[in-house]
Design an enzyme around this catalytic site. Structure first.
Site, short mmCIF file in Angstrom:
data_model
loop_
_atom_site.label_atom_id
_atom_site.label_comp_id
_atom_site.label_asym_id
_atom_site.label_seq_id
_atom_site.Cartn_x
_atom_site.Cartn_y
_atom_site.Cartn_z
N GLU A 95 6.06 13.27 -37.86
CA GLU A 95 6.21 12.03 -38.62
C GLU A 95 4.87 11.31 -38.74
O GLU A 95 4.09 11.25 -37.80
CB GLU A 95 7.22 11.10 -37.95
CG GLU A 95 8.65 11.65 -37.95
CD GLU A 95 9.26 11.72 -39.34
OE1 GLU A 95 8.73 11.07 -40.26
OE2 GLU A 95 10.27 12.45 -39.50
N HIS A 112 10.33 15.46 -35.86
CA HIS A 112 11.74 15.75 -36.14
C HIS A 112 11.94 17.26 -36.24
O HIS A 112 11.17 17.95 -36.91
CB HIS A 112 12.17 15.12 -37.47
CG HIS A 112 12.84 13.80 -37.31
ND1 HIS A 112 12.32 12.61 -37.78
CD2 HIS A 112 14.02 13.47 -36.70
CE1 HIS A 112 13.15 11.62 -37.49
NE2 HIS A 112 14.18 12.10 -36.83
#
Lengths: 206, 206, 206, 206
Positions: free
Chosen positions: B80, B167
């Site tokens: 991210e 993620h």
């Protein structure tokens, strides 16, 4: 000793890999105790692919035919349920052919169902934790065309051969550099799924 | 010897697996020559998760923090880029909390950028033929919340810790029985990607 | 009488339509009782687009700025929550610029939140049976860049202007001939959504 | 004066709307100069739906039958190319039936092609700037079942009736409150597409 013919396609549509070819080649080195594998690499040419395959069927009379192909945008290993009597190519094949809405064989039946144990294949692959599901359309490109042609040949020649088609998603190598998301499997998973599909199909023969 | 804190979440949203937890637990048995790993398993509870993590930061003062979480519907390993100062939960957390559009910390900055080498991590994972790309949103659920909270704590405490969030897509085990298509990776790929992200992050520390 | 500046982009990425431009042009003929609309058509040029927009802000000091842009692959009308301080272009802009991972303004804050009433806008559009939801990333291309630049300008100049960005999906005209599926809205729906977003934003001003 | 039978289904799978029913009901008020429309609303019951439809065919001997159904996750208006002889329900119908891999009619052909002018229908809808494409699978639920049953009845009874099935995507009303993205069309577009499909089908009759 059973005879199993495994077909796969060369790359097309700008790809330099075809997962079906990658997986099929590895099968040469896999031992299936009760079967002898014959692996056929096919050109993405609507006429030549069929000719080569039907010749091999005529000569070898295999007990099982498993046809493999690439299914871009597929999420799972997809044994196909049905082949339909139509050619409707969204893009040309590697020889430049692009039929739009023609029957594959005029006057022949609308469709043939796969005679592979597609439910058992899906279950066996899923048990190995690889995504799989039955697909209800093999499209209207070469994959469907070879699938239909083989099923029709078997019907007309009244052969006992069990046959069907399995679509493989892209493998990661094909999607890594693409700017947008595409589903893909690892090559390891694709290979293992093909091995399991062969095992399952061989179990199904009487 | 560098100290690396690796966090992962328990399952939530009806899942019985969280790929971040599966991958993090395996890291206990992986050797990283120049680093000592501390692995923290977090509850999906918006208050407790933060408390536990910040306590560990305060006590251990790690050189690197890599936070892992599940990104359902993600196609790739997603380091991210940025954490934003908002909680807006589409579903309740495992403790029943469901804030709608609140700041995580009133009066604090709108966002913090990851200080992990996100471009290098993506490149390293792609070289291993596992799909990866930078994501520009960590969402507004617990993943973003812990990411933001850690980055803010590091800023306020003027720590030199490099930190960020990654993620992970679903793993195949989670998607096999779902009636509709979801992207997923093999557990093997998820584990290898986390190992490579750790390696890459450790290289980045001076 | 309130002053509202509405910006939209010219087509890019091979498209000959930009839904933001189509919708913005129609707004010239829509009457908003308490507001005077100023519509600005922007080039997809990372420098020129900002220059033109900030000049207009400086001269006109609008009460509200609504920036519109095309979000290919978006399913819904997406008021954006946050603009981030990074340029990372996947494709070049129409002037050939393609920055990779640079800050938009070095040393400036990581992000700014929209000051439009994004929850109210979504609710109002949904009531008209047009799909809408808040988006948590405006990407890292020109849409995010102009959004960030305007929010930063307003902050630095201590203006009271309320501003934000709304992404519009493709309109059907853009997807009909594409060989694969893309989400899209009718032009009628796109226009009505923009009208409702303007109405909602004007209600929000004190 | 031609007789056209238009069928549509009631809602199912937890939905309170079925776009096929919404569109079909509006057709009552649309004038088709050379045709008389008979609109049949069908229960999502695998036995009753077929019984009611075949009775109507027997009594009315329509020149054209257009069957409509909902295709969740479809992006475009989809005239179906082919109906296959299999029932394989992923979810039970509204009467609780859930056959898994059974033939619809044992011993009957594998498939029937649509006899509607599907290429012309797609072209006509696209010209109206509504997304449309031919679909190669009507699935294996009630939509395919009624499509197959009608085509088989027409074949066995040697009727001249032209018939086919068209899947409609969700309409916006159905997707607005869903937490994740689904493709949908406006009701206005769905209605217009059905009107155009009827027009095109009537043109096709000699």
């Amino acid at each position: 000793m059973k005879k199993l013919l495994l077909t796969a396609f060369e790359p097309f549509a700008g790809e330099i890999i075809n997962p079906s070819l990658e997986a099929a080649r590895v099968m040469k080195n896999v031992s299936f105790p009760e079967a002898q594998l014959d692996i056929l690499e096919l050109p993405v040419d609507r006429f030549l692919a069929i000719e080569v395959t039907l010749n091999r069927l005529r000569e070898e009379k295999p007990d099982v035919v498993i046809m493999l192909g690439e299914g871009s945008r597929r999420f799972r290993i997809n044994p196909e349920r049905v082949a339909i009597n139509v050619d409707d190519f969204r893009i040309p094949d590697n020889a430049g052919n692009q039929p739009k809405g023609e029957p594959i064989i005029a006057g022949a039946p609308a469709a043939y169902f796969s005679t592979l144990p597609i439910y058992e294949i899906v279950e066996r692959i899923q048990k190995a934790k690889i995504p799989a599901s039955i697909s209800n359309t093999a499209g209207t490109y070469l994959c469907n065309r070879i699938f239909y042609s083989v099923m029709h040949f078997i019907a007309v020649e009244q052969m006992k051969t069990q046959a069907g088609f399995i679509h493989l998603p892209y493998i990661h190598e094909q999607t890594i550099d693409k700017p947008i998301d595409f589903p893909s499997l690892s090559l390891t998973d694709a290979i293992e799924a093909v091995r399991l599909a062969i095992e399952s199909s061989l179990l199904g023969i009487k």
